[in-house]
Design a protein around this motif. Structure first.
Motif, mmCIF file in Angstrom:
data_model
loop_
_atom_site.group_PDB
_atom_site.id
_atom_site.type_symbol
_atom_site.label_atom_id
_atom_site.label_comp_id
_atom_site.label_asym_id
_atom_site.label_seq_id
_atom_site.Cartn_x
_atom_site.Cartn_y
_atom_site.Cartn_z
ATOM 1 N N PHE A 148 4.708 -11.375 8.211
ATOM 2 C CA PHE A 148 3.315 -11.030 7.928
ATOM 3 C C PHE A 148 2.390 -11.574 9.017
ATOM 4 C CE2 PHE A 148 -0.682 -12.664 6.084
ATOM 5 C CZ PHE A 148 -1.321 -11.468 5.834
ATOM 6 N N ASN A 149 2.601 -12.834 9.392
ATOM 7 C CA ASN A 149 1.758 -13.422 10.443
ATOM 8 C C ASN A 149 1.908 -12.668 11.779
ATOM 9 O OD1 ASN A 149 0.778 -15.387 8.697
ATOM 10 N ND2 ASN A 149 2.445 -16.816 9.190
ATOM 11 N N GLN A 185 2.873 -9.433 12.174
ATOM 12 C CA GLN A 185 2.282 -8.097 12.078
ATOM 13 C C GLN A 185 0.759 -8.169 12.048
ATOM 14 O OE1 GLN A 185 3.943 -5.373 12.471
ATOM 15 N NE2 GLN A 185 5.978 -6.369 12.390
ATOM 16 N N GLN A 186 0.232 -9.245 11.469
ATOM 17 C CA GLN A 186 -1.221 -9.405 11.441
ATOM 18 C C GLN A 186 -1.789 -9.538 12.860
ATOM 19 O OE1 GLN A 186 -2.717 -12.994 9.579
ATOM 20 N NE2 GLN A 186 -4.465 -11.886 8.723
ATOM 21 N N ASN A 205 -1.554 -6.205 14.645
ATOM 22 C CA ASN A 205 -2.519 -5.235 14.134
ATOM 23 C C ASN A 205 -3.907 -5.484 14.679
ATOM 24 O OD1 ASN A 205 -4.586 -4.639 11.564
ATOM 25 N ND2 ASN A 205 -3.073 -3.000 11.957
ATOM 26 N N GLU A 206 -4.211 -6.750 14.918
ATOM 27 C CA GLU A 206 -5.536 -7.072 15.449
ATOM 28 C C GLU A 206 -5.714 -6.504 16.863
ATOM 29 O OE1 GLU A 206 -5.780 -11.279 15.171
ATOM 30 O OE2 GLU A 206 -6.197 -11.297 13.003
ATOM 31 N N ASP A 253 -1.853 0.243 10.891
ATOM 32 C CA ASP A 253 -2.286 -0.451 9.668
ATOM 33 C C ASP A 253 -1.216 -0.362 8.582
ATOM 34 O OD1 ASP A 253 -4.666 -1.096 10.863
ATOM 35 O OD2 ASP A 253 -5.781 0.565 9.954
ATOM 36 N N TYR A 305 1.345 -3.117 8.975
ATOM 37 C CA TYR A 305 0.727 -4.399 8.607
ATOM 38 C C TYR A 305 0.610 -4.531 7.084
ATOM 39 C CZ TYR A 305 -3.101 -7.590 7.553
ATOM 40 O OH TYR A 305 -3.891 -8.572 6.996
ATOM 41 N N GLN A 306 0.205 -3.483 6.404
ATOM 42 C CA GLN A 306 0.056 -3.516 4.945
ATOM 43 C C GLN A 306 1.409 -3.685 4.264
ATOM 44 O OE1 GLN A 306 -2.000 0.128 4.161
ATOM 45 N NE2 GLN A 306 -3.998 -0.647 4.886
ATOM 46 N N ARG A 356 2.285 -7.320 4.536
ATOM 47 C CA ARG A 356 1.479 -8.132 3.604
ATOM 48 C C ARG A 356 1.952 -7.960 2.172
ATOM 49 N NH1 ARG A 356 -4.894 -7.056 3.150
ATOM 50 N NH2 ARG A 356 -4.053 -5.128 2.214
#
Length: 384
Positions: free
Chosen positions: A141-142, A144-145, A148-149, A155, A158-159, A162
């Protein structure tokens, strides 16, 4: 016993005084004495001056006193629901070891039984696996976050990362709570201390009242293995019939005693009155003992007297009232050491005094000390 001894001494004194003039000890002409005379209105006993002095007869007048009306009831010693604990196991298993017997004293936190089952192993395995997956999901998650930024991943990716991370957190939390239900601390669980056994601990201090299992027995979550009772908050559960229940109120004082030791009195207070009657037309009254009492056990039968109210009543000392053939009497002083027997209706007794509900002769004193001596004199006269 004191009254009987006094009467025997008095009879002895009468034997020593037989040489005195017969006219001094004779009843008035036409009066009847002895056992038969107790049935008529003009029962009179006459003493000589020496006899009266030796017998220690004392007279006094009835007085008004504040006394309570007492309601006689019965019930049992009980404990509140929070002091009775039924022990079950949230997950079924086999009883590996238990040494409890009914009546055993246990302390809070003591081991009641050891159980084992393969599902305990599976639950621990699931927790550790979910914990490992959570670590991976959190790292993913970290990652992909961050991507994504910078718009390096969509998105959607990333979702998904999460969602997986949140799902693993929920799964780990729920499995941890299941472990706590069976007494395993998930915080200290690792791959080196997985166990096939769990332990049941006592949630309160008290006594074991029921043991429903034995070694090797399989138990399910609905089975009650043990029942524990804490005797620290004993109370009385009294049964009061509906015609008397209307006279009860919170705060009334109660005196109670057991059948085995009626001389030992315990004090209690009415705390709760059930606002309904059962099929036996009676209400349940809960009373708290004023102080902790040793020797009482839940389920023990008790007799009790409830103080209903206070009222001004005519009363005499308890020693003034005598009983013969299921009837109560008092002696009135007629003058010249002559005493007349009157039947009376008695009420409550308290603090050494007895309520007299009957009308006593006006302007006459009554015998308030050694009245039983006069009664024994009349019986003795009948036997001579």
């Amino acid at each position: 016993m004191h009254k009987i001894i006094t009467a025997l001494v008095f009879i002895s004194l009468f034997t020593q005084c037989k040489d005195e003039p017969a006219a001094a000890t004779a009843a008035a002409p036409g009066a009847r004495t002895g056992i038969d005379s107790l049935k008529v209105q003009d029962d009179v006993v006459t003493l000589t001056t020496v006899q009266a002095a030796n017998a220690g007869i004392a007279t006094g007048t009835p007085s008004k006193r504040e006394m309570h009306t007492a309601l006689q009831v019965s019930g049992v010693v009980d404990v509140p629901p929070q002091n009775i604990v039924s022990i079950s196991v949230p997950l079924g298993g086999y009883v590996k070891r238990t040494t409890l017997l009914p009546g055993s004293r246990i302390n809070k936190g003591a081991i009641l039984a050891t159980l084992e089952d393969q599902q305990y192993i599976q639950l621990q395995q699931d927790y550790l696996t979910a914990k490992s997956r959570l670590q991976y999901a959190e790292a993913d998650f970290n990652r992909q976050q961050g991507l994504n930024e910078t718009k390096a991943v969509s998105d959607k990716v990333y979702q998904q990362a999460r969602s997986e991370f949140e799902s693993q957190k929920i799964l780990l939390r729920s499995l941890g709570e299941k472990l706590r239900l069976i007494g395993i601390n998930p915080e200290s669980l690792n791959e080196n201390n997985i166990s096939r056994s769990i332990y049941l601990y006592a949630p309160i201090s008290g006594y074991v009242s029921k043991v429903n299992v034995n070694t090797g027995k399989y138990v399910s979550p609905t089975d009650v293995l043990f029942e524990l009772i804490s005797p620290d908050d004993l109370h009385l559960s009294l049964t009061v019939f509906e015609n008397n229940a209307v006279n009860l109120s919170i705060g009334q004082k109660v005196t109670c005693y057991t059948n085995s030791h009626p001389e030992v009195k315990y004090q209690a207070t009415v705390r709760l009155i059930t606002p309904a009657v059962n099929e036996e037309r009676a209400a349940e009254v809960h009373c708290h003992l004023d102080e902790h009492v040793k020797g009482l056990m839940p389920g023990m039968f008790m007799n009790a007297s409830i103080e209903l109210n206070n009222a001004q009543v005519m009363a005499v000392p308890e020693e003034a009232v005598v009983k013969w053939n299921s009837q109560y009497y008092v002696f009135s002083a007629e003058g010249s050491n002559r005493y007349k027997l009157f039947p009376v209706e008695t009420g409550v007794s308290a603090a050494g005094f007895t309520e007299i509900r009957s009308t006593l002769p006006a302007d006459r004193a009554v015998v308030v000390k050694n009245a039983y001596t006069l009664l024994m004199k009349m019986k003795n006269s009948a036997e001579e």
